[in-house]
Design an enzyme around this catalytic site. Structure first.
Site, PDB file in Angstrom:
ATOM      1  N   LYS A 278     133.514  63.311  21.567  1.00  0.00           N
ATOM      2  CA  LYS A 278     132.725  62.120  21.938  1.00  0.00           C
ATOM      3  C   LYS A 278     133.537  60.854  21.696  1.00  0.00           C
ATOM      4  O   LYS A 278     133.975  60.603  20.571  1.00  0.00           O
ATOM      5  CB  LYS A 278     131.442  62.082  21.095  1.00  0.00           C
ATOM      6  CG  LYS A 278     130.679  60.745  21.151  1.00  0.00           C
ATOM      7  CD  LYS A 278     129.446  60.742  20.242  1.00  0.00           C
ATOM      8  CE  LYS A 278     128.773  59.371  20.180  1.00  0.00           C
ATOM      9  NZ  LYS A 278     127.597  59.326  19.280  1.00  0.00           N
ATOM     10  N   LYS A 290     120.397  49.171  17.985  1.00  0.00           N
ATOM     11  CA  LYS A 290     120.485  49.440  16.557  1.00  0.00           C
ATOM     12  C   LYS A 290     120.253  48.167  15.758  1.00  0.00           C
ATOM     13  O   LYS A 290     120.478  47.073  16.271  1.00  0.00           O
ATOM     14  CB  LYS A 290     121.899  49.941  16.211  1.00  0.00           C
ATOM     15  CG  LYS A 290     122.227  51.330  16.680  1.00  0.00           C
ATOM     16  CD  LYS A 290     123.648  51.712  16.262  1.00  0.00           C
ATOM     17  CE  LYS A 290     124.018  53.106  16.719  1.00  0.00           C
ATOM     18  NZ  LYS A 290     123.257  54.174  16.073  1.00  0.00           N
ATOM     19  N   ASP A 360     119.913  55.410  22.303  1.00  0.00           N
ATOM     20  CA  ASP A 360     120.869  55.524  21.198  1.00  0.00           C
ATOM     21  C   ASP A 360     121.291  56.985  20.978  1.00  0.00           C
ATOM     22  O   ASP A 360     122.261  57.246  20.266  1.00  0.00           O
ATOM     23  CB  ASP A 360     120.244  54.947  19.930  1.00  0.00           C
ATOM     24  CG  ASP A 360     121.283  54.616  18.863  1.00  0.00           C
ATOM     25  OD1 ASP A 360     122.493  54.669  19.166  1.00  0.00           O
ATOM     26  OD2 ASP A 360     120.870  54.309  17.729  1.00  0.00           O
ATOM     27  N   GLU A 362     123.024  58.779  22.760  1.00  0.00           N
ATOM     28  CA  GLU A 362     123.898  58.749  23.941  1.00  0.00           C
ATOM     29  C   GLU A 362     125.027  59.772  23.853  1.00  0.00           C
ATOM     30  O   GLU A 362     125.568  60.185  24.874  1.00  0.00           O
ATOM     31  CB  GLU A 362     124.488  57.344  24.119  1.00  0.00           C
ATOM     32  CG  GLU A 362     125.753  57.007  23.304  1.00  0.00           C
ATOM     33  CD  GLU A 362     125.536  57.053  21.791  1.00  0.00           C
ATOM     34  OE1 GLU A 362     124.370  56.953  21.363  1.00  0.00           O
ATOM     35  OE2 GLU A 362     126.528  57.180  21.039  1.00  0.00           O
ATOM     36  N   ARG A 364     125.075  62.947  23.048  1.00  0.00           N
ATOM     37  CA  ARG A 364     124.740  64.212  23.721  1.00  0.00           C
ATOM     38  C   ARG A 364     124.712  64.051  25.235  1.00  0.00           C
ATOM     39  O   ARG A 364     124.951  65.008  25.965  1.00  0.00           O
ATOM     40  CB  ARG A 364     123.404  64.739  23.173  1.00  0.00           C
ATOM     41  CG  ARG A 364     122.254  63.793  23.395  1.00  0.00           C
ATOM     42  CD  ARG A 364     121.070  64.086  22.474  1.00  0.00           C
ATOM     43  NE  ARG A 364     121.279  63.552  21.128  1.00  0.00           N
ATOM     44  CZ  ARG A 364     120.417  63.676  20.125  1.00  0.00           C
ATOM     45  NH1 ARG A 364     119.293  64.348  20.315  1.00  0.00           N
ATOM     46  NH2 ARG A 364     120.669  63.176  18.943  1.00  0.00           N
TER      47      ARG A 364
HETATM   48  N1  BES Z   1     126.637  57.304  16.843  1.00  0.00           N
HETATM   49  C1  BES Z   1     125.320  57.539  16.379  1.00  0.00           C
HETATM   50  C2  BES Z   1     125.295  58.416  15.125  1.00  0.00           C
HETATM   51  C3  BES Z   1     125.893  57.817  13.888  1.00  0.00           C
HETATM   52  C4  BES Z   1     125.103  57.108  13.001  1.00  0.00           C
HETATM   53  C5  BES Z   1     127.223  57.999  13.588  1.00  0.00           C
HETATM   54  C6  BES Z   1     125.660  56.579  11.861  1.00  0.00           C
HETATM   55  C7  BES Z   1     127.781  57.468  12.448  1.00  0.00           C
HETATM   56  C8  BES Z   1     127.003  56.753  11.583  1.00  0.00           C
HETATM   57  C9  BES Z   1     124.495  58.237  17.453  1.00  0.00           C
HETATM   58  O1  BES Z   1     124.804  57.896  18.763  1.00  0.00           O
HETATM   59  C10 BES Z   1     123.078  57.836  17.233  1.00  0.00           C
HETATM   60  O2  BES Z   1     122.797  56.675  17.311  1.00  0.00           O
HETATM   61  N2  BES Z   1     122.225  58.814  16.951  1.00  0.00           N
HETATM   62  C11 BES Z   1     120.862  58.568  16.719  1.00  0.00           C
HETATM   63  C12 BES Z   1     120.065  59.668  17.376  1.00  0.00           C
HETATM   64  C13 BES Z   1     118.585  59.429  17.392  1.00  0.00           C
HETATM   65  C14 BES Z   1     118.250  58.270  18.299  1.00  0.00           C
HETATM   66  C15 BES Z   1     117.900  60.699  17.868  1.00  0.00           C
HETATM   67  C16 BES Z   1     120.624  58.573  15.211  1.00  0.00           C
HETATM   68  O3  BES Z   1     121.236  59.388  14.513  1.00  0.00           O
HETATM   69  O4  BES Z   1     119.860  57.749  14.740  1.00  0.00           O
HETATM   70 ZN    ZN Z   2     123.783  56.151  19.406  1.00  0.00          ZN
HETATM   71 ZN    ZN Z   3     126.790  57.244  19.061  1.00  0.00          ZN
END
Ligand code: BES
Ligand code: ZN
Ligand code: ZN
Length: 512
Positions: A278, A290, A360, A362, A364
């Site tokens: 990714k 965010k 967010d 994204e 996947r």
């Molecule tokens: N890139 C983030 C995950 C992440 C969070 C990586 C903190 C490193 C540090 C990912 O794209 C994301 O935002 N995931 C969400 C998924 C949710 C919306 C189902 C998350 O983990 O909050």
């Molecule tokens: Zn994200």
């Molecule tokens: Zn992300």
């Protein structure tokens, strides 16, 4: 690319006490009753200085501790750094890797020009000398790394190179160490390369400039080819997931495809491997934006893709007799008038439709296209690497990456590679119960699950895009960054995954 700190690393046949160097680095175990051979000789020449230090109790050989002494013209070295290795029976390659990294980190901080490592002498015959050589080389690169590409002050005295020698008076040992050092230097350099690209901010690295960096890297390697799907090609291929995430940014999305064709023909039973990473060059969350706290860290949301990029560099330099592809879907996730939205239904490359309930989630969305592409291209083993979920960080903290898989043999191989490389993983589930949560009423899938088990539901989503192909997923959220830095590492990107993936691939070749 501006070389931040150049490292040269060599073995040298010499008695440690005789070695002329800015700093000689020696290990000491917390349970050692007396000084080991190397330290004893130094102690004798320094008139009992080491023994006095231990007797005073100022240094006990515990992990994360060090003591510095001066050579005072009595030995070849100007300084001696004693590094605590903890209990002798608990020493692993990673203990030695971290000790070497600690010494290199300190040397750079002190602006030394060269160091000599004799850390392997504290281990005994339990670990192969080649493996110790490799660990010291990797550690020397790791510890000396720091990111100061954009620091313009010319006169702050930062040194340009660190010369690292691994010293041993025995010819056979030098030879064995040297084998490991060559491999370790390749891996160490690849990891530093990964850290630099990852540390570059999102106004410098976006999907097109990342693709250019990949092209530049591949141009330097005989065995690598690099093709890039630009927006037009992504549209023609119907890679709807990558296009949806990339829609909100002026920097268009890309799919980077690197292929390693080895000089030597792979063994017939060696699997054709695809690494998928990714590379979200900035993850603002998109319309599901965010919170602003720590959002700057989301420049590191490209870390999985960059681990794949750097692993391909190492694979090419080692010319591993394996067919390995690196697939790097890349997009910038921003809110704008052209962004994808909550509620959208996206048709992905596989043909499966996804209801977007949170923009967010994204990672996947871009990975599913690359995974389906890898499976369609008949890759036999697919491993993806991604900073995928905050939930994985909640579950495992920043000590181990999540490992999910549909195949026990691949899982075991990755667990072994993790132990050897010191890049740790922990097995988590991703089976049917979790997939159930990812069903949509109005499309084939939804892109988020329920409130709990977010790392597992994310993996269960990905799993559905590889069909029957042997697959593993590494959720490296939390492993991508050193928030503060520590005794062996500068703050910023960790380059996590480069050692783990390279070790997995090298082991496939060596089959031991
Ligand atoms: N890139 C983030 C995950 C992440 C969070 C990586 C903190 C490193 C540090 C990912 O794209 C994301 O935002 N995931 C969400 C998924 C949710 C919306 C189902 C998350 O983990 O909050
Ligand atoms: Zn994200
Ligand atoms: Zn992300």
């Amino acid at each position: 690319m501006k070389q931040i700190i150049g490292v040269s690393i060599k073995t040298r046949k010499i008695e440690p006490a005789a070695c002329k160097t800015d700093m000689l680095v020696v290990g000491h175990c917390s349970d050692a009753k007396r000084l080991d051979a190397v330290a004893r000789e130094l102690d004798r020449k320094l008139g009992g200085a080491l023994r006095r230090l231990l007797e005073l109790g100022d240094f006990k050989g515990k992990p994360k501790t060090q003591a510095l002494l001066y050579g005072e013209g009595k030995i070849g070295a100007r300084r001696v750094l004693l590094v605590g290795l903890g209990e002798k029976k608990k020493i692993t390659c990673d203990t030695i890797r971290k000790a070497a990294a600690t010494a290199a980190h300190k040397a750079v901080g002190m602006k030394l020009k060269g160091i000599a490592l004799a850390l392997h002498r504290s281990v005994g015959a339990r670990i192969k000398e080649a493996d110790l050589g490799k660990a010291m080389a990797e550690g020397a690169y790791f510890g000396s790394y720091r990111y100061d590409e954009f620091v313009t002050k010319a006169d702050d005295g930062r040194l340009g190179t660190l010369k690292v020698e691994i010293v041993d008076p025995r010819q056979a040992s030098v030879k064995a160490l040297n084998q490991g050092v060559r491999e370790g230097a390749v891996v160490g350099r690849a990891q530093s390369y990964a850290r630099t690209i990852a540390n570059r901010p999102a106004n410098v690295i976006n999907p097109p400039t990342l693709a250019r960096a990949a092209r530049d890297m591949a141009r330097g390697q005989k065995t690598l080819s690099c093709t890039v799907f630009d927006k037009k090609k992504l549209e023609a291929a119907k890679m709807g997931g990558i296009l949806a995430v990339g829609a909100g940014s002026r920097s268009e999305p890309r799919l980077i495809v690197l292929k390693h064709t080895p000089t030597k023909k792979p063994a017939t039973d060696a699997p054709a491997v695809a690494l998928v990473g990714k590379a979200v060059t900035f993850d603002s969350g998109g319309i599901s934006i965010k919170p602003s706290q720590d959002m700057d860290q989301m420049k590191l949301d490209k870390s999985g893709g960059i681990a794949v990029l750097a692993t391909m560099k190492a694979v090419a330099e080692l010319d591993l007799p394996l067919s390995v592809w690196g697939l790097i879907p890349s997009a910038e996730n921003l809110p704008s008038a052209t962004s994808y939205r909550p509620g959208d239904i996206v048709t992905t490359y596989s043909g499966k439709t996804v209801e977007v309930l949170n923009t967010d989630a994204e990672g996947r969305m871009i990975l599913c296209d690359a995974l389906a592409y890898a499976a369609g291209q008949k890759r036999e083993v697919i491993i993806d690497v991604a900073t995928l979920t905050g939930a994985c960080m909640v579950a495992l903290g920043s000590h181990k990456a999540g490992l999910m898989s549909n195949n026990d043999d691949l899982r075991a191989k990755l667990q072994r590679a993790a132990e050897e490389s010191g890049e740790n993983v922990w097995h988590l589930p991703s089976g049917d119960e979790y997939a159930e949560e990812m069903k949509s009423k109005i499309a084939d899938l939804r892109n988020i699950g329920g409130r709990y088990g977010g790392a597992c539901t994310a993996a269960a989503f990905l799993r559905q895009f590889v069909g029957d192909t042997t697959w593993a997923h590494l959720d490296i959220a939390g492993m991508d960054i050193f928030q503060k830095g520590n005794e062996y590492a500068a703050p910023g990107s960790t380059g996590f995954g480069v050692r783990l993936l390279t070790t997995y691939l090298v082991n496939l070749v060596n089959k031991n």
